[in-house]
Design a protein around this motif. Structure first.
Motif, PDB file in Angstrom:
ATOM      1  N   GLY A 241       0.750  -1.265  -0.086  1.00 34.37           N
ATOM      2  CA  GLY A 241       0.118  -0.039  -0.030  1.00 34.37           C
ATOM      3  C   GLY A 241       0.763   1.303   0.146  1.00 34.37           C
ATOM      4  N   SER A 242       1.428   1.714   1.106  1.00 35.79           N
ATOM      5  CA  SER A 242       2.043   2.864   1.414  1.00 35.79           C
ATOM      6  C   SER A 242       3.423   3.019   0.616  1.00 35.79           C
ATOM      7  N   ASN A 243       4.061   1.776   0.311  1.00 37.73           N
ATOM      8  CA  ASN A 243       5.228   2.004  -0.446  1.00 37.73           C
ATOM      9  C   ASN A 243       4.788   2.523  -1.748  1.00 37.73           C
ATOM     10  N   ILE A 244       3.953   1.761  -2.377  1.00 35.14           N
ATOM     11  CA  ILE A 244       3.420   2.189  -3.613  1.00 35.14           C
ATOM     12  C   ILE A 244       3.127   3.359  -4.016  1.00 35.14           C
ATOM     13  N   GLU A 245       2.231   3.927  -2.922  1.00 38.59           N
ATOM     14  CA  GLU A 245       1.958   5.455  -2.870  1.00 38.59           C
ATOM     15  C   GLU A 245       2.865   6.374  -2.843  1.00 38.59           C
ATOM     16  N   ASN A 246       4.314   5.751  -2.044  1.00 37.67           N
ATOM     17  CA  ASN A 246       5.427   6.586  -2.043  1.00 37.67           C
ATOM     18  C   ASN A 246       6.112   6.787  -3.456  1.00 37.67           C
ATOM     19  N   ALA A 247       6.191   5.643  -4.277  1.00 34.23           N
ATOM     20  CA  ALA A 247       6.581   5.375  -5.529  1.00 34.23           C
ATOM     21  C   ALA A 247       6.055   6.240  -6.469  1.00 34.23           C
ATOM     22  N   LEU A 248       4.668   6.295  -6.445  1.00 37.07           N
ATOM     23  CA  LEU A 248       4.030   7.001  -7.436  1.00 37.07           C
ATOM     24  C   LEU A 248       4.179   8.479  -7.198  1.00 37.07           C
ATOM     25  N   ALA A 249       4.697   8.885  -6.193  1.00 36.49           N
ATOM     26  CA  ALA A 249       5.048  10.419  -5.876  1.00 36.49           C
ATOM     27  C   ALA A 249       5.948  10.766  -6.879  1.00 36.49           C
ATOM     28  N   ASN A 250       6.813   9.965  -7.335  1.00 34.25           N
ATOM     29  CA  ASN A 250       7.923  10.283  -8.301  1.00 34.25           C
ATOM     30  C   ASN A 250       7.491  10.356  -9.741  1.00 34.25           C
ATOM     31  N   GLU A 251       6.928  11.474 -10.260  1.00 29.96           N
ATOM     32  CA  GLU A 251       6.223  11.439 -11.643  1.00 29.96           C
ATOM     33  C   GLU A 251       7.146  10.900 -12.361  1.00 29.96           C
ATOM     34  N   GLU A 252       8.337  11.454 -12.525  1.00 24.85           N
ATOM     35  CA  GLU A 252       9.432  11.207 -13.487  1.00 24.85           C
ATOM     36  C   GLU A 252       9.478   9.681 -14.004  1.00 24.85           C
ATOM     37  N   THR A 253       9.436   8.776 -12.715  1.00 27.62           N
ATOM     38  CA  THR A 253       9.293   7.352 -13.022  1.00 27.62           C
ATOM     39  C   THR A 253       8.375   6.922 -13.746  1.00 27.62           C
ATOM     40  N   TRP A 254       6.999   7.428 -13.726  1.00 30.52           N
ATOM     41  CA  TRP A 254       6.054   6.853 -14.285  1.00 30.52           C
ATOM     42  C   TRP A 254       5.657   7.638 -15.636  1.00 30.52           C
ATOM     43  N   LYS A 255       6.236   8.554 -15.996  1.00 31.18           N
ATOM     44  CA  LYS A 255       6.080   9.282 -17.205  1.00 31.18           C
ATOM     45  C   LYS A 255       5.993   8.252 -18.474  1.00 31.18           C
ATOM     46  N   ASN A 256       6.577   7.229 -18.525  1.00 29.75           N
ATOM     47  CA  ASN A 256       6.692   6.235 -19.814  1.00 29.75           C
ATOM     48  C   ASN A 256       6.372   4.772 -19.313  1.00 29.75           C
ATOM     49  N   ARG A 257       5.770   4.980 -17.948  1.00 32.01           N
ATOM     50  CA  ARG A 257       5.445   3.462 -17.718  1.00 32.01           C
ATOM     51  C   ARG A 257       3.848   3.488 -16.941  1.00 32.01           C
ATOM     52  N   ARG A 258       3.392   2.334 -16.925  1.00 33.65           N
ATOM     53  CA  ARG A 258       2.110   1.939 -16.191  1.00 33.65           C
ATOM     54  C   ARG A 258       2.325   2.338 -14.925  1.00 33.65           C
ATOM     55  N   ARG A 259       1.183   3.021 -14.365  1.00 34.15           N
ATOM     56  CA  ARG A 259       1.329   3.231 -12.938  1.00 34.15           C
ATOM     57  C   ARG A 259       0.826   2.229 -11.798  1.00 34.15           C
ATOM     58  N   PRO A 260       1.438   1.735 -11.025  1.00 34.94           N
ATOM     59  CA  PRO A 260       1.020   0.765 -10.139  1.00 34.94           C
ATOM     60  C   PRO A 260      -0.175   1.042  -9.053  1.00 34.94           C
ATOM     61  N   ARG A 261      -0.994   0.267  -8.833  1.00 32.01           N
ATOM     62  CA  ARG A 261      -2.043   0.285  -7.732  1.00 32.01           C
ATOM     63  C   ARG A 261      -1.642  -0.048  -6.499  1.00 32.01           C
ATOM     64  N   PRO A 262      -1.918   0.944  -5.719  1.00 38.12           N
ATOM     65  CA  PRO A 262      -1.613   0.477  -4.125  1.00 38.12           C
ATOM     66  C   PRO A 262      -2.768  -0.434  -3.467  1.00 38.12           C
ATOM     67  N   ILE A 263      -2.510  -1.393  -2.841  1.00 34.36           N
ATOM     68  CA  ILE A 263      -3.421  -2.588  -2.110  1.00 34.36           C
ATOM     69  C   ILE A 263      -3.425  -2.392  -0.679  1.00 34.36           C
ATOM     70  N   TYR A 264      -4.280  -2.303  -0.142  1.00 36.96           N
ATOM     71  CA  TYR A 264      -4.440  -2.407   1.295  1.00 36.96           C
ATOM     72  C   TYR A 264      -5.090  -3.692   1.682  1.00 36.96           C
ATOM     73  N   SER A 265      -4.914  -4.133   2.729  1.00 39.85           N
ATOM     74  CA  SER A 265      -5.437  -5.397   3.340  1.00 39.85           C
ATOM     75  C   SER A 265      -6.853  -5.375   3.683  1.00 39.85           C
ATOM     76  N   LYS A 266      -7.293  -4.077   4.011  1.00 36.39           N
ATOM     77  CA  LYS A 266      -8.970  -4.125   4.205  1.00 36.39           C
ATOM     78  C   LYS A 266      -9.673  -4.152   3.018  1.00 36.39           C
ATOM     79  N   GLU A 267      -9.157  -3.653   1.723  1.00 31.33           N
ATOM     80  CA  GLU A 267      -9.787  -4.001   0.786  1.00 31.33           C
ATOM     81  C   GLU A 267     -10.033  -5.386   0.117  1.00 31.33           C
TER      82      GLU A 267
END
Lengths: 625, 319
Positions: A241-267
């Motif tokens: 969950g939160s690690n993926i959210e942190n990673a998403l904050a770096n826009e440069e990384t995802w400019k040419n890539r598919r963005r991952p989806r954060p997953i939390y246990s309660k979902e």
């Protein structure tokens, strides 16, 4: 010396560098110092903290920025008057087509993966531009020269699929399931159950390294009285969950890539598992010393079955609970072992959840168990040496000094006094399907295999095509491209799901297919042979492609007979990729390197780290297996 | 288990190489002090390598003022117009090196290498002498040998596209992996003076020609009173004459040292940057080995020639 001629060849050359990482930084510097004045450099990656110990053109303040651009700026500071053009892009992008490659006098590779190497090899062949290829693994490295019609191409020798992966792909940008396996096994499993003091790449590095590492310490530490399930959910939410959210904050990384989806246990999981599934206490023990497993209590029996996100999440929590409930003493000392059922379950589940997050197809426990990989690392000195050797070969290529071309191996232990060992390059392999257009033979069950299997397992995976097109006679069965209309796309998609023998133009025994990649300008013929049965163990893909390479043993002989008598090392380097094996063998004759053949490669040598060259490593692996 | 733990910052930065040589080796690196003199291209490469690796400190000794000549092959010096006026090569390189790794203490020492007293060298674990005369190499090597602690001594030279490294680790113990256990190994090194005075007759014929060629040029520069590297094509007749004398004196055939090799070495005293990267890389690797005590160090000469592309180790020790 013909220094004058050399200097003018260098000055007038237009050079393409692919890769601005470990080798790339050293190479760009050495090119600039050597007098090159027109250099183009492509790299899709951004800078990470862990690059800084060897990619010396980068500083902490550059983390998150384009490697190609920062490398360019850094070199212009000490050589301001030369022309360097940077591309923050994937070399496989369509804009880098044959015409793009044709503008260069030589292409220099400092890449870290087989896929891109093969792609560049094909474009260089199509554009008829010489290629200098390189790779390093720990203290080992090699440089090879590929000139169309004169020396072998990069694919003249079979390249076993690489079993190790670039670090940033594992930590931040997985694109294949195996990347998720490596992450789950080498990072997550090691962090939770292995040596706590081992530094670990589990947390995605953010710009603010201090805060993220602090957080990391808190999350993985389990308080004495903390409920195991709560602890498991906390880990789950952190890594998926939160690690993926942190990673998403770096826009440069995802400019040419598919963005991952954060997953939390309660979902994905009910509020309390204990009530629903029974607890860790009564789940697994069926006999006195039976195997501890999370599967029985969850009603999972078939290891070949594909679990969904919820099942994987349940396995993740249950396996973690079992480690703490039944194997507490081992925690802190565990290393992943493919024969450890609970460890395999945990790693499979974790890899699948991560795969789900990144939009990568999930895999069964059986498949996951079969996939192995490890992260390894490089040192600055080997990269510097290899970069120097690349420039030396590049200059020979520019001077068209064909009889001086060498492939050079950088060794860890001297072989016949040599640490740097040059060998004459080999001639093109007359049966190479890439540079000699020899037909391939595909054995396949045409009634039980779909076109999709052919595309995924052969055309993409084995032939390394990027934008493939498949023709059977005059009938176009499949193609990939941006300019297709909806009807064609629907048609192709329908074909993908059909069995080969049931296609509009049926593929049966004796059919001849033409497979092309328009971007790579590569076309090859595949002759189809129908076969009913395949060995599940030895031929798990259910199809066998052959025809362009002889087995290594005969290959070696044919290569050395075609080689010049006065080659520096004919006797020990019967073929390009074989030398790594031979070299291992040589060094293994020295006492310090005696290793049992059966020993696992991951634990056999801590000097063997970052893999930038699949050739050396996969050979090594192959041998050890 | 020796000494304190690595800091979190160190562990993060050195992550990749700790996986190669281990935390113990990294700790030893971070406590080591390296003296480097003669910062031309190859030594600049070497400095970059050990600063990235994370040694404790690097002390630079090079009193030359920055000139266009100094820029050649040295990426540590930026062509900054007038900003370099009055500054020494060591001062400029120091500023650049600090940027590569803020955790390494990089500083400048003043003085003449050949006359610095013995206590000065006592501060270092490694001394690298780049591009120096035969007399200076001998003198510094002797001072290092007189100290009670072991100081690893290296010389490095690069002419045209050729290079030479000399190593003196005195009595050196290192860990070597044998099967599953680690065994202690020991090597005994010869001093520079002894190594260059081994009678040629005793040296195997297949030894790298560069060993002999470098000795001829070294001696030529000494007898002619030249600065190291201060040769040109016009010196070739004198060099060839000296070669003839030396070969006769050592009763080896004159063909032992090809004239063409000597011609290359005297006529082109600029460094070939790819050769600098290679020799500076090998030297970096060797110094890291010596400090960390991991891996078999080379004994005692290394040669690289871009002409044939070979990188060769030669052991030329007193008989």
């Amino acid at each position: 010396m013909d220094t004058q001629q050399q200097q003018s060849a260098i000055k007038g050359a237009k050079v393409l560098m692919v890769g601005a990482g470990g080798i790339g930084c050293e190479l760009l510097k050495t090119l600039a110092l050597s007098g090159f004045e027109d250099i183009h450099i492509i790299d899709m990656d951004t800078i990470e903290v862990s690059n800084l110990n060897r990619q010396f053109l980068f500083r902490r303040s550059h983390v998150g920025q384009s490697k190609a651009k920062v490398a360019r700026d850094a070199v212009l500071r000490f050589r301001p008057h030369i022309n360097i053009r940077s591309y923050h892009a994937n070399v496989k992008n369509p804009e880098f087509d044959v015409d793009f490659f044709k503008q260069f006098d030589v292409v220099l590779n400092g890449l870290d993966n087989l896929d891109a190497r093969r792609h560049v090899n094909r474009l260089c062949l199509a554009a008829d531009v010489p290629l200098v290829e390189s790779g390093t693994t720990g203290f080992l490295g090699q440089v090879t020269v590929h000139v169309k019609g004169k020396t072998e191409c990069y694919e003249c020798q079979t390249k076993p699929a690489p079993k190790t992966y670039p670090v940033c792909t594992i930590t931040s940008t997985p694109t294949k399931f195996v990347h998720c396996i490596v992450w789950a096994k080498d990072l997550l499993f090691a962090k939770l159950f292995g040596d706590k003091n081992q530094e670990n790449d589990l947390n995605v590095r953010s710009h603010n390294a201090a805060s993220s590492s602090k957080e990391k310490e808190d999350v993985f530490e389990r308080a004495e009285d903390e409920d195991i399930e709560q602890y498991g959910r906390k880990i789950y939410d952190h890594v998926f969950g939160s690690n993926i959210e942190n990673a998403l904050a770096n826009e440069e990384t995802w400019k040419n890539r598919r963005r991952p989806r954060p997953i939390y246990s309660k979902e994905v999981l009910p509020e309390s598992l204990t009530q629903q599934n029974g607890s860790a206490q009564n789940c697994s023990v069926t006999g006195g010393d039976s195997v501890i497993s999370a599967m029985p209590s969850l009603g999972l029996k078939n290891p070949q079955e594909l679990w969904g996100l919820t099942q994987n999440s349940l396995v993740f929590i249950e396996a973690l609970k079992l480690f703490f409930a039944k194997r507490k003493k081992e925690i802190g000392h565990l290393t992943f072992d493919k024969d450890d059922q609970l460890a395999v379950e945990f790693v499979t589940a974790a890899a699948n959840i991560r795969a789900e997050s990144f939009g990568i197809p999930l895999h069964s426990l059986f498949e996951a168990k079969g996939i192995a990989g490890n992260i390894v690392h490089a040192v600055a000195t080997t990269n510097a040496i290899i970069a120097g050797l690349i420039v030396i070969e590049a200059i020979k290529v520019l001077k068209k000094d064909a009889n001086k071309y060498r492939m050079t191996y950088c060794l860890e232990h001297p072989s016949r006094k040599m640490l740097l060992m040059p060998v004459e390059p080999f001639e093109p392999n007359p049966s190479c399907y890439v540079c000699s257009k020899t037909p391939l033979v595909l054995e396949i069950n045409t009634q039980k295999s779909k076109l999709r299997d052919l595309v995924d397992r052969i055309v993409t995976a084995k032939l390394g095509m990027n934008l493939p097109l498949i023709m059977h006679g005059a009938s176009l069965l499949y193609e990939v491209g941006d300019d297709l209309d909806d009807i064609m796309v629907a048609n192709y998609n329908a074909n993908l799901e059909k069995y080969l023998a049931e296609l509009p133009s049926p593929i049966v025994n004796g059919s001849s297919l033409t497979v092309e990649d328009l971007q790579q300008e590569l076309s090859c013929k595949i002759n189809v042979k129908h076969r009913e049965e395949f060995d599940e163990e030895k031929e798990p893909e259910g199809m066998v492609l052959s025809g362009w390479t002889q087995p290594p043993a005969t290959n070696g002989e044919s290569a050395s007979t075609s080689n010049n008598e006065n080659a520096v090392d004919v006797t020990e380097s019967s073929s390009g990729s074989e030398i790594a094996t031979k070299k291992r063998r040589l060094s293994e004759t020295q006492p310090e390197n005696h290793k049992k053949e059966t020993q696992n490669v991951e634990s056999d040598d801590d000097d063997f780290m970052e893999i930038e060259n699949p050739m050396l490593v996969s050979k090594k692996k192959k041998r050890v297996e | 288990m020796d000494g304190e733990e690595l800091t979190e910052q160190e562990t993060a930065l050195y992550d990749r190489q700790i996986r190669v040589w281990g935390a113990g080796a990294q700790r030893r690196l971070s406590k080591s002090h390296v003296l480097v003199s003669g910062i031309k291209g190859t030594v600049a490469e070497f400095c970059k390598n050990i600063v990235l690796a994370g040694v404790g400190s690097v002390t630079l000794l090079d009193n030359r003022l920055v000139t266009t000549e100094a820029l050649n092959a040295n990426f540590l010096i930026r062509p900054n117009g007038n900003a370099h006026i009055g500054k020494t090569v060591a001062e400029i390189c120091c500023d650049s090196l600090k940027e590569f790794n803020p955790m390494v203490h990089v500083s400048v020492a003043k003085g003449d290498l050949s006359t610095l007293d013995i206590d000065f060298f006592n501060k270092f674990d490694v001394v690298v002498v780049g591009y120096s005369s035969r007399a200076t190499k001998k003198a510094v090597n002797e001072k290092c040998r007189k100290l009670t602690k072991r100081v690893a001594f290296y010389t490095v030279d690069c002419r045209s596209s050729c290079g030479e490294i000399f190593v003196d680790l005195q009595d050196y113990k290192y860990a070597k992996k044998k099967l599953d256990e680690t065994v202690e190994c020991e090597l005994t090194y010869t001093s520079f003076e002894e190594a260059v005075s081994v009678p040629w007759k005793l040296i195997p014929r297949r030894t790298a020609k560069l060993y002999f060629a470098m000795r001829v040029i070294e001696l030529f520069e000494e007898t002619e009173g030249r600065k190291p590297g201060d040769c040109s094509l016009s010196d070739l007749p004198g060099v060839l004459k000296l070669k003839k004398q030396l070969c006769e004196g050592n009763s080896v055939n004159e063909n032992h040292i090809p004239d063409s090799l000597l011609e290359r070495l005297v006529s082109d005293n600029t460094e070939f940057p790819p050769a600098c990267a290679i020799i500076g890389g090998i030297l970096g690797q060797e110094v890291i080995k010596a400090i960390s005590g991991k891996g078999e160090p080379l004994k005692n000469f290394f040669y690289f020639d871009a002409e044939d592309g070979k990188g060769v180790i030669e052991d030329i020790s007193k008989p």
